[in-house]
Scaffold this motif. Structure first.
Motif, PDB file in Angstrom:
ATOM      1  N   THR A 188       0.853  -1.186   0.000  1.00  0.00           N
ATOM      2  CA  THR A 188       0.000   0.000   0.000  1.00  0.00           C
ATOM      3  C   THR A 188       0.889   1.236   0.000  1.00  0.00           C
ATOM      4  O   THR A 188       1.703   1.419   0.900  1.00  0.00           O
ATOM      5  CB  THR A 188      -0.916   0.015   1.235  1.00  0.00           C
ATOM      6  N   PHE A 189       0.721   2.051  -1.008  1.00  0.00           N
ATOM      7  CA  PHE A 189       1.503   3.270  -1.192  1.00  0.00           C
ATOM      8  C   PHE A 189       0.557   4.443  -1.000  1.00  0.00           C
ATOM      9  O   PHE A 189      -0.332   4.679  -1.819  1.00  0.00           O
ATOM     10  CB  PHE A 189       2.125   3.265  -2.587  1.00  0.00           C
ATOM     11  N   THR A 190       0.728   5.170   0.100  1.00  0.00           N
ATOM     12  CA  THR A 190      -0.081   6.346   0.401  1.00  0.00           C
ATOM     13  C   THR A 190       0.820   7.567   0.287  1.00  0.00           C
ATOM     14  O   THR A 190       1.925   7.567   0.823  1.00  0.00           O
ATOM     15  CB  THR A 190      -0.665   6.263   1.823  1.00  0.00           C
ATOM     16  N   PHE A 191       0.350   8.587  -0.414  1.00  0.00           N
ATOM     17  CA  PHE A 191       1.202   9.767  -0.599  1.00  0.00           C
ATOM     18  C   PHE A 191       0.367  11.032  -0.725  1.00  0.00           C
ATOM     19  O   PHE A 191      -0.822  10.990  -1.020  1.00  0.00           O
ATOM     20  CB  PHE A 191       2.110   9.595  -1.818  1.00  0.00           C
ATOM     21  N   LEU A 192       1.035  12.138  -0.489  1.00  0.00           N
ATOM     22  CA  LEU A 192       0.448  13.456  -0.687  1.00  0.00           C
ATOM     23  C   LEU A 192       1.071  14.026  -1.956  1.00  0.00           C
ATOM     24  O   LEU A 192       2.289  14.247  -2.005  1.00  0.00           O
ATOM     25  CB  LEU A 192       0.734  14.352   0.514  1.00  0.00           C
ATOM     26  N   PRO A 193       0.263  14.213  -2.995  1.00  0.00           N
ATOM     27  CA  PRO A 193       0.814  14.691  -4.264  1.00  0.00           C
ATOM     28  C   PRO A 193       1.474  16.058  -4.132  1.00  0.00           C
ATOM     29  O   PRO A 193       1.066  16.892  -3.330  1.00  0.00           O
ATOM     30  CB  PRO A 193      -0.411  14.790  -5.177  1.00  0.00           C
ATOM     31  N   SER A 233      -7.166   1.954  -6.179  1.00  0.00           N
ATOM     32  CA  SER A 233      -6.636   3.235  -5.743  1.00  0.00           C
ATOM     33  C   SER A 233      -7.784   4.169  -5.407  1.00  0.00           C
ATOM     34  O   SER A 233      -8.884   4.036  -5.946  1.00  0.00           O
ATOM     35  CB  SER A 233      -5.740   3.754  -6.855  1.00  0.00           C
ATOM     36  N   TRP A 234      -7.523   5.085  -4.495  1.00  0.00           N
ATOM     37  CA  TRP A 234      -8.511   6.103  -4.161  1.00  0.00           C
ATOM     38  C   TRP A 234      -7.825   7.331  -3.603  1.00  0.00           C
ATOM     39  O   TRP A 234      -6.697   7.294  -3.169  1.00  0.00           O
ATOM     40  CB  TRP A 234      -9.567   5.571  -3.185  1.00  0.00           C
ATOM     41  N   ASP A 235      -8.584   8.435  -3.634  1.00  0.00           N
ATOM     42  CA  ASP A 235      -8.111   9.711  -3.111  1.00  0.00           C
ATOM     43  C   ASP A 235      -8.974  10.083  -1.913  1.00  0.00           C
ATOM     44  O   ASP A 235     -10.172   9.817  -1.908  1.00  0.00           O
ATOM     45  CB  ASP A 235      -8.265  10.828  -4.150  1.00  0.00           C
ATOM     46  N   SER A 236      -8.376  10.738  -0.944  1.00  0.00           N
ATOM     47  CA  SER A 236      -9.105  11.231   0.213  1.00  0.00           C
ATOM     48  C   SER A 236      -9.465  12.688   0.001  1.00  0.00           C
ATOM     49  O   SER A 236      -8.579  13.542  -0.104  1.00  0.00           O
ATOM     50  CB  SER A 236      -8.271  11.086   1.487  1.00  0.00           C
ATOM     51  N   ALA A 237     -10.756  12.990  -0.033  1.00  0.00           N
ATOM     52  CA  ALA A 237     -11.204  14.373  -0.171  1.00  0.00           C
ATOM     53  C   ALA A 237     -10.842  15.183   1.072  1.00  0.00           C
ATOM     54  O   ALA A 237     -10.641  16.393   0.998  1.00  0.00           O
ATOM     55  CB  ALA A 237     -12.713  14.411  -0.405  1.00  0.00           C
ATOM     56  N   THR A 249      -8.031  14.676   3.243  1.00  0.00           N
ATOM     57  CA  THR A 249      -6.603  14.933   3.444  1.00  0.00           C
ATOM     58  C   THR A 249      -5.857  15.277   2.154  1.00  0.00           C
ATOM     59  O   THR A 249      -4.742  15.782   2.205  1.00  0.00           O
ATOM     60  CB  THR A 249      -5.906  13.711   4.061  1.00  0.00           C
ATOM     61  N   GLY A 250      -6.446  14.948   1.000  1.00  0.00           N
ATOM     62  CA  GLY A 250      -5.763  15.142  -0.275  1.00  0.00           C
ATOM     63  C   GLY A 250      -4.795  14.020  -0.606  1.00  0.00           C
ATOM     64  O   GLY A 250      -4.142  14.035  -1.641  1.00  0.00           O
ATOM     65  N   GLN A 251      -4.713  13.029   0.282  1.00  0.00           N
ATOM     66  CA  GLN A 251      -3.792  11.910   0.049  1.00  0.00           C
ATOM     67  C   GLN A 251      -4.354  10.951  -0.996  1.00  0.00           C
ATOM     68  O   GLN A 251      -5.566  10.854  -1.192  1.00  0.00           O
ATOM     69  CB  GLN A 251      -3.545  11.149   1.343  1.00  0.00           C
ATOM     70  N   VAL A 252      -3.446  10.248  -1.645  1.00  0.00           N
ATOM     71  CA  VAL A 252      -3.775   9.220  -2.620  1.00  0.00           C
ATOM     72  C   VAL A 252      -3.288   7.891  -2.060  1.00  0.00           C
ATOM     73  O   VAL A 252      -2.200   7.821  -1.469  1.00  0.00           O
ATOM     74  CB  VAL A 252      -3.096   9.506  -3.981  1.00  0.00           C
ATOM     75  N   CYS A 253      -4.072   6.845  -2.244  1.00  0.00           N
ATOM     76  CA  CYS A 253      -3.696   5.515  -1.750  1.00  0.00           C
ATOM     77  C   CYS A 253      -3.797   4.515  -2.896  1.00  0.00           C
ATOM     78  O   CYS A 253      -4.847   4.402  -3.534  1.00  0.00           O
ATOM     79  CB  CYS A 253      -4.620   5.119  -0.606  1.00  0.00           C
ATOM     80  N   ASN A 254      -2.704   3.818  -3.171  1.00  0.00           N
ATOM     81  CA  ASN A 254      -2.667   2.758  -4.180  1.00  0.00           C
ATOM     82  C   ASN A 254      -2.339   1.452  -3.474  1.00  0.00           C
ATOM     83  O   ASN A 254      -1.328   1.370  -2.768  1.00  0.00           O
ATOM     84  CB  ASN A 254      -1.599   3.035  -5.235  1.00  0.00           C
ATOM     85  N   VAL A 255      -3.194   0.451  -3.674  1.00  0.00           N
ATOM     86  CA  VAL A 255      -2.973  -0.860  -3.080  1.00  0.00           C
ATOM     87  C   VAL A 255      -2.741  -1.858  -4.213  1.00  0.00           C
ATOM     88  O   VAL A 255      -3.565  -1.966  -5.124  1.00  0.00           O
ATOM     89  CB  VAL A 255      -4.178  -1.325  -2.224  1.00  0.00           C
ATOM     90  N   TYR A 256      -1.619  -2.566  -4.142  1.00  0.00           N
ATOM     91  CA  TYR A 256      -1.296  -3.602  -5.121  1.00  0.00           C
ATOM     92  C   TYR A 256      -1.366  -4.951  -4.420  1.00  0.00           C
ATOM     93  O   TYR A 256      -0.908  -5.088  -3.285  1.00  0.00           O
ATOM     94  CB  TYR A 256       0.114  -3.378  -5.694  1.00  0.00           C
ATOM     95  N   TYR A 257      -1.917  -5.944  -5.101  1.00  0.00           N
ATOM     96  CA  TYR A 257      -2.088  -7.286  -4.541  1.00  0.00           C
ATOM     97  C   TYR A 257      -1.130  -8.251  -5.235  1.00  0.00           C
ATOM     98  O   TYR A 257      -1.001  -8.221  -6.461  1.00  0.00           O
ATOM     99  CB  TYR A 257      -3.537  -7.747  -4.726  1.00  0.00           C
ATOM    100  N   TRP A 258      -0.485  -9.103  -4.412  1.00  0.00           N
ATOM    101  CA  TRP A 258       0.568 -10.005  -4.902  1.00  0.00           C
ATOM    102  C   TRP A 258       0.308 -11.423  -4.429  1.00  0.00           C
ATOM    103  O   TRP A 258      -0.140 -11.646  -3.311  1.00  0.00           O
ATOM    104  CB  TRP A 258       1.934  -9.526  -4.400  1.00  0.00           C
ATOM    105  N   ALA A 297     -16.793  -5.490  -7.123  1.00  0.00           N
ATOM    106  CA  ALA A 297     -15.629  -6.078  -7.790  1.00  0.00           C
ATOM    107  C   ALA A 297     -14.377  -5.753  -6.988  1.00  0.00           C
ATOM    108  O   ALA A 297     -14.213  -4.641  -6.488  1.00  0.00           O
ATOM    109  CB  ALA A 297     -15.503  -5.519  -9.204  1.00  0.00           C
ATOM    110  N   HIS A 298     -13.505  -6.734  -6.841  1.00  0.00           N
ATOM    111  CA  HIS A 298     -12.267  -6.553  -6.075  1.00  0.00           C
ATOM    112  C   HIS A 298     -11.193  -7.435  -6.679  1.00  0.00           C
ATOM    113  O   HIS A 298     -11.479  -8.531  -7.156  1.00  0.00           O
ATOM    114  CB  HIS A 298     -12.498  -6.929  -4.606  1.00  0.00           C
ATOM    115  N   PRO A 299      -9.919  -6.996  -6.659  1.00  0.00           N
ATOM    116  CA  PRO A 299      -8.843  -7.802  -7.229  1.00  0.00           C
ATOM    117  C   PRO A 299      -8.728  -9.207  -6.623  1.00  0.00           C
ATOM    118  O   PRO A 299      -8.285 -10.123  -7.306  1.00  0.00           O
ATOM    119  CB  PRO A 299      -7.587  -6.979  -6.929  1.00  0.00           C
TER     120      PRO A 299
END
Length: 108
Positions: free
Chosen positions: A5-10, A39-43, A45-54, A100-102
């Motif tokens: 999970t990669f969470t960041f502030l653009p 992936s989703w954005d937080s209205a 905080t402005g943060q973006v979250c990308n979750v990759y499944y392995w 739907a989910h990965p």
């Protein structure tokens, strides 16, 4: 299974960011253990979250070994106002079949 999970502030993106982002996405999706992503954005905080499944830990290690991944990590301060990565093992998952989910709808 695992998640990264990669969470960041653009910050300020430029052409180099978009090019590297596209290369990372293409390389990650080509790894044999890649299952999917969301992936989703937080209205708020402005943060973006990308979750990759392995599929397994070896797949996560292969992701971290990608030259594109190492390059992005070295250059992140140029484009981001902060980031956090969480790697977790999926112990179980389930759903009611309407979303739907990965990982699908049912799981362990």
């Amino acid at each position: 299974m695992f998640t990264t999970t990669f969470t960041f502030l653009p910050g300020d993106y430029d052409e180099a960011f978009h090019a590297l982002d596209a290369r990372i996405a293409q390389a990650a999706r080509a790894l044999p253990g890649y299952i999917g992503e969301e992936s989703w954005d937080s209205a708020t905080t402005g943060q973006v979250c990308n979750v990759y499944y392995w599929r397994d830990w070896a797949s996560v290690q292969a992701l971290m070994a990608l030259p594109e991944h190492r390059e992005a990590k070295a250059l992140q301060a140029r484009w981001l106002k902060g980031y956090q990565v969480v790697i977790a093992e999926v112990l179980r998952h389930h759903g009611d079949g309407r979303l739907a989910h990965p990982l699908g709808q049912t799981g362990g």
